[in-house]
Design an enzyme around this catalytic site. Sequence first.
Site, PDB file in Angstrom:
ATOM      1  CG  MET A  27      -1.790 -12.379   4.039  1.00 11.89           C
ATOM      2  SD  MET A  27      -2.466 -13.324   3.133  1.00 11.89           S
ATOM      3  CE  MET A  27      -2.347 -12.216   1.533  1.00 11.89           C
ATOM      4  CG  HIS A  34       2.196  -4.178   5.337  1.00 16.02           C
ATOM      5  ND1 HIS A  34       2.714  -4.470   4.037  1.00 16.02           N
ATOM      6  CD2 HIS A  34       1.109  -4.977   5.366  1.00 16.02           C
ATOM      7  CE1 HIS A  34       2.067  -5.195   3.622  1.00 16.02           C
ATOM      8  NE2 HIS A  34       0.852  -5.500   4.109  1.00 16.02           N
ATOM      9  N   GLY A 153      -6.043  -1.798   6.825  1.00 17.66           N
ATOM     10  CA  GLY A 153      -5.790  -0.860   6.022  1.00 17.66           C
ATOM     11  C   GLY A 153      -7.082  -0.828   5.037  1.00 17.66           C
ATOM     12  CE  LYS A 155      -3.969  -1.776  -2.900  1.00 13.11           C
ATOM     13  NZ  LYS A 155      -4.068  -3.168  -2.826  1.00 13.11           N
ATOM     14  CD  GLN A 159      -8.450  -7.991   4.436  1.00 15.31           C
ATOM     15  OE1 GLN A 159      -8.476  -9.143   4.073  1.00 15.31           O
ATOM     16  NE2 GLN A 159      -7.828  -7.237   4.966  1.00 15.31           N
ATOM     17  NE  ARG A 193      -1.964 -10.651  -4.893  1.00 12.31           N
ATOM     18  CZ  ARG A 193      -2.905 -10.868  -4.006  1.00 12.31           C
ATOM     19  NH1 ARG A 193      -3.340  -9.831  -3.259  1.00 12.31           N
ATOM     20  NH2 ARG A 193      -3.122 -12.249  -3.495  1.00 12.31           N
TER      21      ARG A 193
HETATM   22  O1  PAF Z   1      -5.185  -8.186   4.324  1.00 11.52           O
HETATM   23  C1  PAF Z   1      -4.344  -9.070   4.637  1.00 11.52           C
HETATM   24  O2  PAF Z   1      -2.807  -9.149   4.483  1.00 11.52           O
HETATM   25  C2  PAF Z   1      -4.982 -10.562   4.889  1.00 11.52           C
HETATM   26  O3  PAF Z   1      -6.058 -10.519   4.139  1.00 11.52           O
HETATM   27  C3  PAF Z   1      -5.153 -10.724   6.343  1.00 11.52           C
HETATM   28  C4  PAF Z   1      -6.099  -9.780   6.963  1.00 11.52           C
HETATM   29  C5  PAF Z   1      -3.876 -10.625   7.083  1.00 11.52           C
HETATM   30  C6  PAF Z   1      -5.783 -12.130   6.596  1.00 11.52           C
HETATM   31  O4  PAF Z   1      -4.835 -13.126   6.035  1.00 11.52           O
END
Ligand code: PAF
Length: 295
Positions: A27, A34, A153, A155, A159, A193
């Site tokens: 994002m 990243h 990640g 982290k 997800q 964040r």
């Molecule tokens: O982890 C993130 O930055 C977001 O959840 C992702 C995987 C890009 C989906 O919008």
Amino acid sequence: MKTIHTVAELRATLSAAPAAPVFVPTMGNLHEGHLALIRQAVGLADAAAATGRSPVVASIFVNRLQFGPNEDFDRYPRTLARDAELLASAGCDILFAPDEAELYPEPQGYKVVPPAELADILEGAFRPGFFTGVCTVVHKLFNLVQPRAAVFGKKDYQQLMVIRNMVRQMGLPIDIVGGDTMRSPEGLALSSRNGYLSDDERAEALTLIGLLRQIQSQARGATALTPALLAEWEQAAMARLRERGWAPDYVMVRRQTDLHAPTADELAAGLTTTPLVTLVAAKLGRTRLIDNLEI
Ligand code: PAF
């Protein structure tokens, strides 16, 4: 590095590539965490060089669907020019940065809804609909980019688990690769964040990794693990956070495989048989932070 804003240009560019891409969805507001994922993607792309090198593709898209009504969608930092420079320096070949009208040209009526037992626990219990938003956009990005591998990640531990599960159940031919969490020298997990934190809050935020490390060493040192013992540590960590002015959502020790609570028998069988992870989410001032540590 080529920056692309439209689906048509992305398709044209990728159809001329010698192999399917390695993909890192983000994002934006990129940090060293990243960039470590991008470097990992470059390593995966190079590893298959004999059959034609995969381009490394990153996406930047702040996905409205995964934000709740009172969350930080509007103030989420958008830093495209700087992000593009960082991506290029880390070896990314293609940046896909669509605007909302490009990715969602009409209201997204079709959604990818993950199973409640994976997605309505932990983060999903406190952010209803979050994983539907994540799965919907990631599935859509996978359709557009058609990667052979994608890096996420650790982290965002839940997800990663949900996306692995989605890819398996949907039969997508994509290798999902986890990237280790990058931390500041003091131990703070890197996150976009963190930019919301004041200097004092940034120092206080180290409490999270302190608690995670404490539970890790207690679990590794315990002669016998039981559900009651884990609950005691979880509650002690929650109390510590409250004392220090945090508003904790959860501190939980879970099975690494599905993030459910380990049974007494599994705990008795030991950490090698049932690997565990501690996950935490808590608000410090206006900023909600998450972190985790495998045991
Ligand atoms: O982890 C993130 O930055 C977001 O959840 C992702 C995987 C890009 C989906 O919008």
